[in-house]
Write a protein that holds these residues in place. Structure first.
Motif, PDB file in Angstrom:
ATOM      1  N   GLU A 227      -3.324  -0.153   7.558  1.00  0.00           N
ATOM      2  CA  GLU A 227      -3.271   0.132   8.986  1.00  0.00           C
ATOM      3  C   GLU A 227      -4.659  -0.057   9.580  1.00  0.00           C
ATOM      4  O   GLU A 227      -5.663   0.307   8.960  1.00  0.00           O
ATOM      5  N   ASP A 228      -4.706  -0.673  10.754  1.00  0.00           N
ATOM      6  CA  ASP A 228      -5.973  -0.956  11.430  1.00  0.00           C
ATOM      7  C   ASP A 228      -6.924  -1.735  10.531  1.00  0.00           C
ATOM      8  O   ASP A 228      -8.148  -1.520  10.540  1.00  0.00           O
ATOM      9  N   GLY A 229      -6.335  -2.644   9.751  1.00  0.00           N
ATOM     10  CA  GLY A 229      -7.141  -3.538   8.930  1.00  0.00           C
ATOM     11  C   GLY A 229      -7.711  -2.935   7.664  1.00  0.00           C
ATOM     12  O   GLY A 229      -8.497  -3.582   6.970  1.00  0.00           O
ATOM     13  N   LYS A 230      -7.314  -1.704   7.311  1.00  0.00           N
ATOM     14  CA  LYS A 230      -7.839  -1.045   6.128  1.00  0.00           C
ATOM     15  C   LYS A 230      -6.714  -0.456   5.278  1.00  0.00           C
ATOM     16  O   LYS A 230      -5.723   0.053   5.802  1.00  0.00           O
ATOM     17  N   ALA A 231      -6.893  -0.530   3.957  1.00  0.00           N
ATOM     18  CA  ALA A 231      -5.933   0.093   3.053  1.00  0.00           C
ATOM     19  C   ALA A 231      -5.938   1.603   3.248  1.00  0.00           C
ATOM     20  O   ALA A 231      -6.987   2.209   3.482  1.00  0.00           O
ATOM     21  N   THR A 232      -4.758   2.203   3.147  1.00  0.00           N
ATOM     22  CA  THR A 232      -4.611   3.647   3.382  1.00  0.00           C
ATOM     23  C   THR A 232      -4.402   4.452   2.105  1.00  0.00           C
ATOM     24  O   THR A 232      -4.366   5.679   2.150  1.00  0.00           O
ATOM     25  N   ILE A 233      -4.269   3.784   0.985  1.00  0.00           N
ATOM     26  CA  ILE A 233      -3.735   4.440  -0.220  1.00  0.00           C
ATOM     27  C   ILE A 233      -4.734   5.322  -0.948  1.00  0.00           C
ATOM     28  O   ILE A 233      -4.333   6.195  -1.720  1.00  0.00           O
ATOM     29  N   ASP A 234      -6.050   5.104  -0.737  1.00  0.00           N
ATOM     30  CA  ASP A 234      -7.042   5.937  -1.417  1.00  0.00           C
ATOM     31  C   ASP A 234      -7.141   7.261  -0.662  1.00  0.00           C
ATOM     32  O   ASP A 234      -8.085   7.540   0.064  1.00  0.00           O
ATOM     33  N   SER A 235      -6.129   8.086  -0.878  1.00  0.00           N
ATOM     34  CA  SER A 235      -5.937   9.305  -0.083  1.00  0.00           C
ATOM     35  C   SER A 235      -5.237  10.343  -0.938  1.00  0.00           C
ATOM     36  O   SER A 235      -4.771  10.060  -2.049  1.00  0.00           O
ATOM     37  N   ASP A 236      -5.133  11.555  -0.405  1.00  0.00           N
ATOM     38  CA  ASP A 236      -4.420  12.606  -1.134  1.00  0.00           C
ATOM     39  C   ASP A 236      -2.974  12.199  -1.393  1.00  0.00           C
ATOM     40  O   ASP A 236      -2.443  12.435  -2.481  1.00  0.00           O
ATOM     41  N   ILE A 407      -6.372   7.288 -12.089  1.00  0.00           N
ATOM     42  CA  ILE A 407      -5.755   7.163 -10.774  1.00  0.00           C
ATOM     43  C   ILE A 407      -6.831   6.930  -9.706  1.00  0.00           C
ATOM     44  O   ILE A 407      -6.696   6.061  -8.842  1.00  0.00           O
ATOM     45  N   ASP A 408      -7.900   7.698  -9.763  1.00  0.00           N
ATOM     46  CA  ASP A 408      -8.956   7.538  -8.761  1.00  0.00           C
ATOM     47  C   ASP A 408      -9.556   6.143  -8.792  1.00  0.00           C
ATOM     48  O   ASP A 408      -9.805   5.538  -7.736  1.00  0.00           O
ATOM     49  N   ASP A 409      -9.807   5.631  -9.992  1.00  0.00           N
ATOM     50  CA  ASP A 409     -10.413   4.301 -10.110  1.00  0.00           C
ATOM     51  C   ASP A 409      -9.476   3.224  -9.580  1.00  0.00           C
ATOM     52  O   ASP A 409      -9.910   2.288  -8.900  1.00  0.00           O
ATOM     53  N   TYR A 410      -8.182   3.356  -9.889  1.00  0.00           N
ATOM     54  CA  TYR A 410      -7.247   2.326  -9.428  1.00  0.00           C
ATOM     55  C   TYR A 410      -7.104   2.337  -7.905  1.00  0.00           C
ATOM     56  O   TYR A 410      -7.067   1.279  -7.264  1.00  0.00           O
ATOM     57  N   LEU A 411      -7.031   3.520  -7.328  1.00  0.00           N
ATOM     58  CA  LEU A 411      -6.886   3.594  -5.869  1.00  0.00           C
ATOM     59  C   LEU A 411      -8.114   3.017  -5.164  1.00  0.00           C
ATOM     60  O   LEU A 411      -7.989   2.296  -4.162  1.00  0.00           O
ATOM     61  N   LYS A 412      -9.285   3.307  -5.692  1.00  0.00           N
ATOM     62  CA  LYS A 412     -10.516   2.771  -5.100  1.00  0.00           C
ATOM     63  C   LYS A 412     -10.581   1.262  -5.261  1.00  0.00           C
ATOM     64  O   LYS A 412     -10.882   0.532  -4.305  1.00  0.00           O
ATOM     65  N   ALA A 413     -10.276   0.767  -6.460  1.00  0.00           N
ATOM     66  CA  ALA A 413     -10.357  -0.675  -6.722  1.00  0.00           C
ATOM     67  C   ALA A 413      -9.314  -1.439  -5.912  1.00  0.00           C
ATOM     68  O   ALA A 413      -9.608  -2.498  -5.334  1.00  0.00           O
ATOM     69  N   ALA A 414      -8.102  -0.910  -5.865  1.00  0.00           N
ATOM     70  CA  ALA A 414      -7.049  -1.584  -5.108  1.00  0.00           C
ATOM     71  C   ALA A 414      -7.394  -1.621  -3.629  1.00  0.00           C
ATOM     72  O   ALA A 414      -7.205  -2.649  -2.962  1.00  0.00           O
ATOM     73  N   SER A 415      -7.901  -0.522  -3.104  1.00  0.00           N
ATOM     74  CA  SER A 415      -8.255  -0.478  -1.685  1.00  0.00           C
ATOM     75  C   SER A 415      -9.346  -1.488  -1.361  1.00  0.00           C
ATOM     76  O   SER A 415      -9.284  -2.183  -0.332  1.00  0.00           O
ATOM     77  N   THR A 416     -10.344  -1.580  -2.223  1.00  0.00           N
ATOM     78  CA  THR A 416     -11.438  -2.540  -1.999  1.00  0.00           C
ATOM     79  C   THR A 416     -10.915  -3.967  -1.990  1.00  0.00           C
ATOM     80  O   THR A 416     -11.250  -4.766  -1.102  1.00  0.00           O
ATOM     81  N   LYS A 417     -10.065  -4.306  -2.948  1.00  0.00           N
ATOM     82  CA  LYS A 417      -9.519  -5.663  -3.019  1.00  0.00           C
ATOM     83  C   LYS A 417      -8.638  -5.974  -1.810  1.00  0.00           C
ATOM     84  O   LYS A 417      -8.702  -7.069  -1.244  1.00  0.00           O
ATOM     85  N   ILE A 418      -7.815  -5.013  -1.419  1.00  0.00           N
ATOM     86  CA  ILE A 418      -6.929  -5.226  -0.270  1.00  0.00           C
ATOM     87  C   ILE A 418      -7.743  -5.417   1.005  1.00  0.00           C
ATOM     88  O   ILE A 418      -7.474  -6.320   1.804  1.00  0.00           O
ATOM     89  N   ASP A 419      -8.762  -4.584   1.196  1.00  0.00           N
ATOM     90  CA  ASP A 419      -9.599  -4.706   2.394  1.00  0.00           C
ATOM     91  C   ASP A 419     -10.255  -6.087   2.465  1.00  0.00           C
ATOM     92  O   ASP A 419     -10.341  -6.699   3.537  1.00  0.00           O
ATOM     93  N   GLU A 420     -10.708  -6.584   1.335  1.00  0.00           N
ATOM     94  CA  GLU A 420     -11.341  -7.907   1.300  1.00  0.00           C
ATOM     95  C   GLU A 420     -10.341  -9.004   1.649  1.00  0.00           C
ATOM     96  O   GLU A 420     -10.660  -9.947   2.392  1.00  0.00           O
ATOM     97  N   LEU A 421      -9.137  -8.897   1.135  1.00  0.00           N
ATOM     98  CA  LEU A 421      -8.113  -9.905   1.402  1.00  0.00           C
ATOM     99  C   LEU A 421      -7.678  -9.899   2.859  1.00  0.00           C
ATOM    100  O   LEU A 421      -7.505 -10.954   3.482  1.00  0.00           O
ATOM    101  N   VAL A 422      -7.513  -8.710   3.401  1.00  0.00           N
ATOM    102  CA  VAL A 422      -7.063  -8.607   4.797  1.00  0.00           C
ATOM    103  C   VAL A 422      -8.140  -9.114   5.757  1.00  0.00           C
ATOM    104  O   VAL A 422      -7.838  -9.639   6.826  1.00  0.00           O
ATOM    105  N   ALA A 423      -9.403  -8.977   5.362  1.00  0.00           N
ATOM    106  CA  ALA A 423     -10.498  -9.390   6.242  1.00  0.00           C
ATOM    107  C   ALA A 423     -10.728 -10.899   6.240  1.00  0.00           C
ATOM    108  O   ALA A 423     -11.468 -11.412   7.094  1.00  0.00           O
TER     109      ALA A 423
END
Length: 424
Positions: A227-236, A407-423
């Motif tokens: 949403e708004d160009g950023k991954a949302t999944i690295d969250s509670d 879990i923390d590492d995967y959420l951070k890594a996935a979010s970073t990759k998704i943000d790069e792709l969307v940008a």
């Protein structure tokens, strides 16, 4: 369908596609053929119910339009319908219309120059919005390159017989919280069933739509992957859903290898995430029940993944005027009613239960899906959508299914990759 929130729902792209193809010349773009009329070809999926519906629609059209005849055949075999369509765009042999389009593919095909802006057709935008209601989220760059056609809201499908044997009330399982769902899953496996629920553990980009994503939408009341160009999944919420699924694999309640057969029919699993398409598929083999996907707090009417599909028109089509008229003909109130009767899948139109009240009265198993269709969300309309989902799946699989990272590492890594792709 007041809660459809996204433009680019990726549905399962495979042999379930129904494709309507017209006479095609080379690639090319825009609306050069927008006034053309004449014969078009129709490719149908290998979904038995959709094939029968498609043939009936074609027959009805041909009876009224002898000079604009539609010829039907099934979509040519391939690894996926998306791959076949992309190749056809490249070769300049794309069809006129494709039914069962995975909306996430739309932005890529627009970029490729393969799709016609349906908003440029006479009455195009009005027809799409009058039929579907709040469908603005299906627009790409402010234009409709797809007509939202049908949805298959994802719910928990379960085997009533296996529930009964495990000591779970099959008419009222009371498994709406994570704790209660896990308790029920443990009872099922303790009763001797191989798996409580068996999501596909394979790596295809669309697999999150049938494990992580429906529960994430439910837990967040419809927050999409991006949403708004950023991954949302690295969250509670992302952690809560991921830890929930990880528990299934850690406790051997779900296998981390693919089933070699249809696990529901074989009785080797008691549950799966599925839409209304599954009802006729299992009518002869499993006494099925359905319940909403669980949430951590057990809310009564959670959101879920719509698993909706669209119809798009392709620029290689010469007879676009005929294609547009056939598209309206095949998605009219009457045709949608015939589609509902034939397939049990939900046409994406306003006041579904009111418009087809007789159908739902005669088919009570589908009422839950019609009601759930009002509480759905899709995948986001983003650049590199398929690649973004693949990046998520790869990280999710490593952490949740196979336990190779946290879990923390995967959420951070996935979010970073998704943000790069969307940008990009």
């Amino acid at each position: 369908m007041k809660k459809i929130r996204a433009a680019a729902l990726i549905g399962v792209v495979g042999a379930t596609a129904l494709v309507v193809a017209g006479c095609s010349s080379g690639g090319g773009g825009g609306d050069a053929g927008g006034e053309g009329t004449g014969p078009i070809k129709v490719w149908l999926s290998n979904n038995e119910q959709e094939v029968e519906w498609g043939k009936a629609v074609v027959e009805a059209w041909n009876a009224e339009h002898p000079d604009e005849k539609v010829t039907a055949q099934e979509i040519p075999a391939g690894s996926s319908s998306e791959e076949a369509i992309t190749a056809a765009i490249t070769a300049g042999t794309a069809p006129c219309l494709v039914y069962n389009v995975a909306p996430a593919a739309v932005s890529g095909w627009v970029k490729q120059g393969g799709l016609v802006d349906l908003s440029t057709m006479e009455g195009g935008s009005d027809y799409i919005t009058d039929r579907g209601g709040e469908v603005d989220a299906y627009a790409t760059d402010g234009s409709f390159y797809q007509l939202p056609w049908k949805s298959n809201p994802v719910m928990v499908m379960y085997n009533k017989t296996l529930f009964q044997a495990a000591g779970i009330d099959p008419e009222n399982p009371q498994m709406n919280t994570y704790d209660a769902f896990l308790e029920g899953a443990r009872k099922i496996v303790d009763s001797g069933v191989q798996s409580a629920i068996w999501p596909a553990p394979t790596s295809e980009f669309y697999q999150p739509w049938f494990d992580f994503y429906p529960l994430y939408l439910a837990e967040t009341d419809g927050t999409m992957l991006v949403e708004d160009g950023k991954a949302t999944i690295d969250s509670d919420a992302g952690r809560t859903v991921s830890e929930f699924w990880k528990t299934f694999y850690d406790e051997k309640l779900s296998p981390n290898e693919a089933a070699t057969d249809d696990a529901m029919s074989a009785g080797t699993t008691a549950m799966q995430l599925a839409g209304p398409w599954a009802i006729p598929s299992y009518a002869e083999t499993v006494d099925v029940g359905f319940m909403p996907v669980p949430t951590s707090d057990g809310r009564e009417t959670p959101m879920t993944f719509a698993d909706s599909k669209s119809v798009s028109m392709f620029t290689a089509c010469e007879n676009q005027a005929t294609a547009w008229e056939f598209l309206k003909f095949s998605t009219s109130e009457e045709s949608d009613g015939q589609f509902l009767e034939a397939t049990g899948q939900m046409p994406m139109r306003t006041d579904l239960t009111g418009t087809y009240a007789d159908y739902f009265e005669a088919n009570p198993n589908y009422v839950a899906f019609a009601e759930q269709a009002e509480k759905t969300a899709d995948v986001p309309s983003i650049p590199n959508s398929v690649e973004a989902w693949q990046a998520f799946r790869d990280e999710y699989s490593a952490a949740v299914i196979f336990g190779k990272e946290s879990i923390d590492d995967y959420l951070k890594a996935a979010s970073t990759k998704i943000d790069e792709l969307v940008a990009e």
